[in-house]
Write a protein that holds these residues in place. Sequence first.
Motif, PDB file in Angstrom:
ATOM      1  N   ARG A 145      75.382 -12.163  37.450  1.00  0.00           N
ATOM      2  CA  ARG A 145      76.635 -12.591  36.819  1.00  0.00           C
ATOM      3  C   ARG A 145      77.526 -13.304  37.831  1.00  0.00           C
ATOM      4  O   ARG A 145      78.161 -14.324  37.516  1.00  0.00           O
ATOM      5  N   ALA A 146      77.530 -12.805  39.078  1.00  0.00           N
ATOM      6  CA  ALA A 146      78.334 -13.466  40.111  1.00  0.00           C
ATOM      7  C   ALA A 146      77.794 -14.872  40.396  1.00  0.00           C
ATOM      8  O   ALA A 146      78.577 -15.809  40.608  1.00  0.00           O
ATOM      9  N   VAL A 147      76.480 -15.028  40.387  1.00  0.00           N
ATOM     10  CA  VAL A 147      75.879 -16.342  40.642  1.00  0.00           C
ATOM     11  C   VAL A 147      76.256 -17.313  39.526  1.00  0.00           C
ATOM     12  O   VAL A 147      76.638 -18.467  39.772  1.00  0.00           O
ATOM     13  N   LEU A 148      76.155 -16.852  38.275  1.00  0.00           N
ATOM     14  CA  LEU A 148      76.552 -17.701  37.149  1.00  0.00           C
ATOM     15  C   LEU A 148      78.026 -18.086  37.260  1.00  0.00           C
ATOM     16  O   LEU A 148      78.391 -19.261  37.105  1.00  0.00           O
ATOM     17  N   ASP A 149      78.877 -17.103  37.550  1.00  0.00           N
ATOM     18  CA  ASP A 149      80.305 -17.396  37.675  1.00  0.00           C
ATOM     19  C   ASP A 149      80.583 -18.397  38.791  1.00  0.00           C
ATOM     20  O   ASP A 149      81.479 -19.253  38.663  1.00  0.00           O
ATOM     21  N   ASN A 150      79.831 -18.300  39.894  1.00  0.00           N
ATOM     22  CA  ASN A 150      80.010 -19.251  40.999  1.00  0.00           C
ATOM     23  C   ASN A 150      79.731 -20.678  40.548  1.00  0.00           C
ATOM     24  O   ASN A 150      80.447 -21.621  40.928  1.00  0.00           O
ATOM     25  N   HIS A 151      78.680 -20.864  39.754  1.00  0.00           N
ATOM     26  CA  HIS A 151      78.322 -22.226  39.330  1.00  0.00           C
ATOM     27  C   HIS A 151      79.290 -22.748  38.272  1.00  0.00           C
ATOM     28  O   HIS A 151      79.599 -23.954  38.249  1.00  0.00           O
ATOM     29  N   VAL A 152      79.768 -21.858  37.420  1.00  0.00           N
ATOM     30  CA  VAL A 152      80.800 -22.265  36.470  1.00  0.00           C
ATOM     31  C   VAL A 152      82.065 -22.675  37.217  1.00  0.00           C
ATOM     32  O   VAL A 152      82.648 -23.742  36.958  1.00  0.00           O
ATOM     33  N   ALA A 153      82.472 -21.847  38.186  1.00  0.00           N
ATOM     34  CA  ALA A 153      83.702 -22.124  38.935  1.00  0.00           C
ATOM     35  C   ALA A 153      83.606 -23.435  39.699  1.00  0.00           C
ATOM     36  O   ALA A 153      84.567 -24.223  39.729  1.00  0.00           O
ATOM     37  N   ARG A 154      82.453 -23.690  40.328  1.00  0.00           N
ATOM     38  CA  ARG A 154      82.332 -24.927  41.119  1.00  0.00           C
ATOM     39  C   ARG A 154      82.287 -26.153  40.213  1.00  0.00           C
ATOM     40  O   ARG A 154      82.783 -27.233  40.586  1.00  0.00           O
ATOM     41  N   THR A 155      81.750 -26.013  39.009  1.00  0.00           N
ATOM     42  CA  THR A 155      81.748 -27.124  38.059  1.00  0.00           C
ATOM     43  C   THR A 155      83.159 -27.378  37.530  1.00  0.00           C
ATOM     44  O   THR A 155      83.571 -28.536  37.353  1.00  0.00           O
ATOM     45  N   LEU A 156      83.925 -26.311  37.286  1.00  0.00           N
ATOM     46  CA  LEU A 156      85.320 -26.477  36.849  1.00  0.00           C
ATOM     47  C   LEU A 156      86.146 -27.151  37.933  1.00  0.00           C
ATOM     48  O   LEU A 156      87.012 -28.000  37.632  1.00  0.00           O
ATOM     49  N   LEU A 157      85.866 -26.812  39.192  1.00  0.00           N
ATOM     50  CA  LEU A 157      86.578 -27.456  40.298  1.00  0.00           C
ATOM     51  C   LEU A 157      86.225 -28.936  40.377  1.00  0.00           C
ATOM     52  O   LEU A 157      87.097 -29.787  40.618  1.00  0.00           O
TER      53      LEU A 157
ATOM     54  N   ALA B 243      77.523 -15.248  28.538  1.00  0.00           N
ATOM     55  CA  ALA B 243      76.941 -16.233  29.451  1.00  0.00           C
ATOM     56  C   ALA B 243      76.929 -17.615  28.807  1.00  0.00           C
ATOM     57  O   ALA B 243      77.257 -18.626  29.453  1.00  0.00           O
ATOM     58  N   ALA B 244      76.537 -17.671  27.536  1.00  0.00           N
ATOM     59  CA  ALA B 244      76.511 -18.954  26.830  1.00  0.00           C
ATOM     60  C   ALA B 244      77.899 -19.572  26.767  1.00  0.00           C
ATOM     61  O   ALA B 244      78.066 -20.792  26.954  1.00  0.00           O
ATOM     62  N   ASN B 245      78.910 -18.749  26.521  1.00  0.00           N
ATOM     63  CA  ASN B 245      80.272 -19.281  26.444  1.00  0.00           C
ATOM     64  C   ASN B 245      80.744 -19.826  27.791  1.00  0.00           C
ATOM     65  O   ASN B 245      81.455 -20.844  27.842  1.00  0.00           O
ATOM     66  N   GLN B 246      80.374 -19.173  28.871  1.00  0.00           N
ATOM     67  CA  GLN B 246      80.756 -19.659  30.191  1.00  0.00           C
ATOM     68  C   GLN B 246      80.101 -21.014  30.494  1.00  0.00           C
ATOM     69  O   GLN B 246      80.743 -21.914  31.054  1.00  0.00           O
ATOM     70  N   ILE B 247      78.835 -21.147  30.133  1.00  0.00           N
ATOM     71  CA  ILE B 247      78.143 -22.425  30.365  1.00  0.00           C
ATOM     72  C   ILE B 247      78.764 -23.522  29.497  1.00  0.00           C
ATOM     73  O   ILE B 247      78.979 -24.656  29.952  1.00  0.00           O
ATOM     74  N   ARG B 248      79.073 -23.188  28.232  1.00  0.00           N
ATOM     75  CA  ARG B 248      79.731 -24.165  27.358  1.00  0.00           C
ATOM     76  C   ARG B 248      81.085 -24.586  27.935  1.00  0.00           C
ATOM     77  O   ARG B 248      81.452 -25.765  27.888  1.00  0.00           O
ATOM     78  N   ARG B 249      81.806 -23.619  28.481  1.00  0.00           N
ATOM     79  CA  ARG B 249      83.109 -23.910  29.088  1.00  0.00           C
ATOM     80  C   ARG B 249      82.968 -24.944  30.203  1.00  0.00           C
ATOM     81  O   ARG B 249      83.747 -25.912  30.287  1.00  0.00           O
ATOM     82  N   ALA B 250      81.972 -24.758  31.072  1.00  0.00           N
ATOM     83  CA  ALA B 250      81.743 -25.704  32.164  1.00  0.00           C
ATOM     84  C   ALA B 250      81.320 -27.064  31.634  1.00  0.00           C
ATOM     85  O   ALA B 250      81.767 -28.115  32.133  1.00  0.00           O
ATOM     86  N   THR B 251      80.470 -27.064  30.598  1.00  0.00           N
ATOM     87  CA  THR B 251      79.985 -28.332  30.025  1.00  0.00           C
ATOM     88  C   THR B 251      81.137 -29.137  29.419  1.00  0.00           C
ATOM     89  O   THR B 251      81.232 -30.357  29.611  1.00  0.00           O
ATOM     90  N   GLU B 252      82.003 -28.453  28.673  1.00  0.00           N
ATOM     91  CA  GLU B 252      83.124 -29.159  28.049  1.00  0.00           C
ATOM     92  C   GLU B 252      84.099 -29.675  29.103  1.00  0.00           C
ATOM     93  O   GLU B 252      84.653 -30.765  28.981  1.00  0.00           O
ATOM     94  N   ALA B 253      84.303 -28.895  30.170  1.00  0.00           N
ATOM     95  CA  ALA B 253      85.260 -29.300  31.204  1.00  0.00           C
ATOM     96  C   ALA B 253      84.790 -30.547  31.940  1.00  0.00           C
ATOM     97  O   ALA B 253      85.587 -31.456  32.208  1.00  0.00           O
ATOM     98  N   ILE B 254      83.504 -30.605  32.259  1.00  0.00           N
ATOM     99  CA  ILE B 254      82.998 -31.739  33.041  1.00  0.00           C
ATOM    100  C   ILE B 254      82.695 -32.941  32.147  1.00  0.00           C
ATOM    101  O   ILE B 254      82.605 -34.077  32.618  1.00  0.00           O
ATOM    102  N   GLY B 255      82.535 -32.698  30.831  1.00  0.00           N
ATOM    103  CA  GLY B 255      82.311 -33.803  29.908  1.00  0.00           C
ATOM    104  C   GLY B 255      80.996 -34.520  30.114  1.00  0.00           C
ATOM    105  O   GLY B 255      80.897 -35.734  29.885  1.00  0.00           O
ATOM    106  N   ALA B 256      79.964 -33.794  30.529  1.00  0.00           N
ATOM    107  CA  ALA B 256      78.655 -34.392  30.766  1.00  0.00           C
ATOM    108  C   ALA B 256      77.587 -33.334  30.512  1.00  0.00           C
ATOM    109  O   ALA B 256      77.850 -32.123  30.628  1.00  0.00           O
ATOM    110  N   PRO B 257      76.364 -33.756  30.167  1.00  0.00           N
ATOM    111  CA  PRO B 257      75.293 -32.775  29.968  1.00  0.00           C
ATOM    112  C   PRO B 257      74.945 -32.068  31.281  1.00  0.00           C
ATOM    113  O   PRO B 257      74.975 -32.674  32.356  1.00  0.00           O
TER     114      PRO B 257
END
Length: 535
Positions: free
Chosen positions: A245-257, A290-304
Amino acid sequence: MVAAPVTPDQPVADTPPARRRDVRGTLLRTLLTAAGGAAVFLSFPPRTTWWLAPLGFAVLGLLLHGRRARAGFGLGLVWGLAFMAPLLRWTGEFVGLIAWLPLALLCALLIAVGTAAMAAVSRLPGAPLWMALVWVADEALRAVVPFGGFPWGKIAFGQPEGWYLPLAAIGGAPLVGFAVALTGLGAAHLIRDWRIGVPALVLPLAAALAAATLVHTDPDQGTATVAAVQGNVPRAGLDFNAQRRAVLDNHVARTLLLAEDVRAGRAEQPDLVIWPENSSDIDPFRNVDAANQIRRATEAIGAPIAVGAVVIDPDDKLPRNTVVLYEPGVGPTDTYTKRQLQPFGETMPYRGFFRIFTDAVDRAGTFQPGTDPEGFTMGPAKVAIDTCYEVAFDGVVRDSVTEGANLIAIPTNNATFGYTEMTYQQLAMSRVRAVEHGKAVIVSATSGVSAIVAPDGSVSRRTGMFTADALVATVPLRGEATLATRLGAWPEWVMTALGLMAVAIALTTTRRRTRPTPGAGAGEEDTDGGPAGAA
């Protein structure tokens, strides 16, 4: 007759001088052989001393010439251990000697089989050529045996900085390895016959210079702005899965940044994003959070985003190492499942047998391989996906590229190997694949080193190890197939067949020489490597 006892004033016979010389000679040959194998290891990344590889083959050529196959096997075993043991040190970083040394020994034994054959053909006219062809055959053997093959030590993978790299565009990794071996073996042959040694030394380098004109980087299908996200892991080691979960959160956080940087104008808007292997070891098809976190990152970056995930198959309940394509406003739309699984990691060959020795085998996974080589369409790019271990296999990468790809992505996880050289060795493979197929390569790692590689094998962006980062670059999209892509495995097959043919001729010739002449005594027999010719 009873021998008279030795009295104190009778001299005791010393060790015969010939035997002392033989012992010293054997020791010297062993040390030189080990030095040759170590030189090849030192030619591999992270070092840029690629020219040490031909020197290692020159040592091997000097020592193998005219030897019996048995001597060639012994010398090759020493050479192979000096090469493979340090090269594969990363395999034992967290599990110790039980994985590292047996694997290195097995690889060295397979190399020794090849050097025994190289010794057999060393008496043929044009020996450097035949010996180099046998080396290609030996690398082909190690790519399929055992447990589906372990081609990690291919000589080409130590040449991303070298003069030989452009040859990958013609004949792939096998041709690069052949050229390196031929150069070194040709140099060794100079002292015997310069008329053979000089061409064997010069022609591979000349061919490499000519091949450089075939390495193209122009974007014949446009360009794409790509991002490789490295979220990092809380700590290195085998228990990184416990941190999923920490690894997933790290990748979501870095994509949001990264998305914030795009909005602020500090980074370009990417057309596509590559996350590493194991960036979500929580199955997003079974875990809504987990799916919602990935969707959050996808929508924020606006790219697949291509997300490396562990997915549980609903039918057999077994895990798949899968890359899931998430698209903004849509969610998951496609998947790619890793086809070449890592033995003793993702799978455990002969699990019941090895459990006799240690129950640690149950730490290995029960992953199931995929079968479809087709990657993803992501924005303007058709992306070939080759996950981690797959990049070492010629055919796996080639099959994914020939599905129409104009870009290659290598999602990988290096956290289980700490700060070892493994990640640099894998990056070198990615650079060879870039030239081999004429495509830009995006390497996205959990903990390093991530990189953007141009079609000529040069690295335009890279991260450090165990740091959170995001690499953004505009890369060419190339649909043009290189000669290596079009020829496929044919260069390796032809070189392997020629090498095996040379071995057959050499063995047949040796048998004829050793056949006793009718009416001749044993002392008149031409043994071709018997007492008079033994080294």
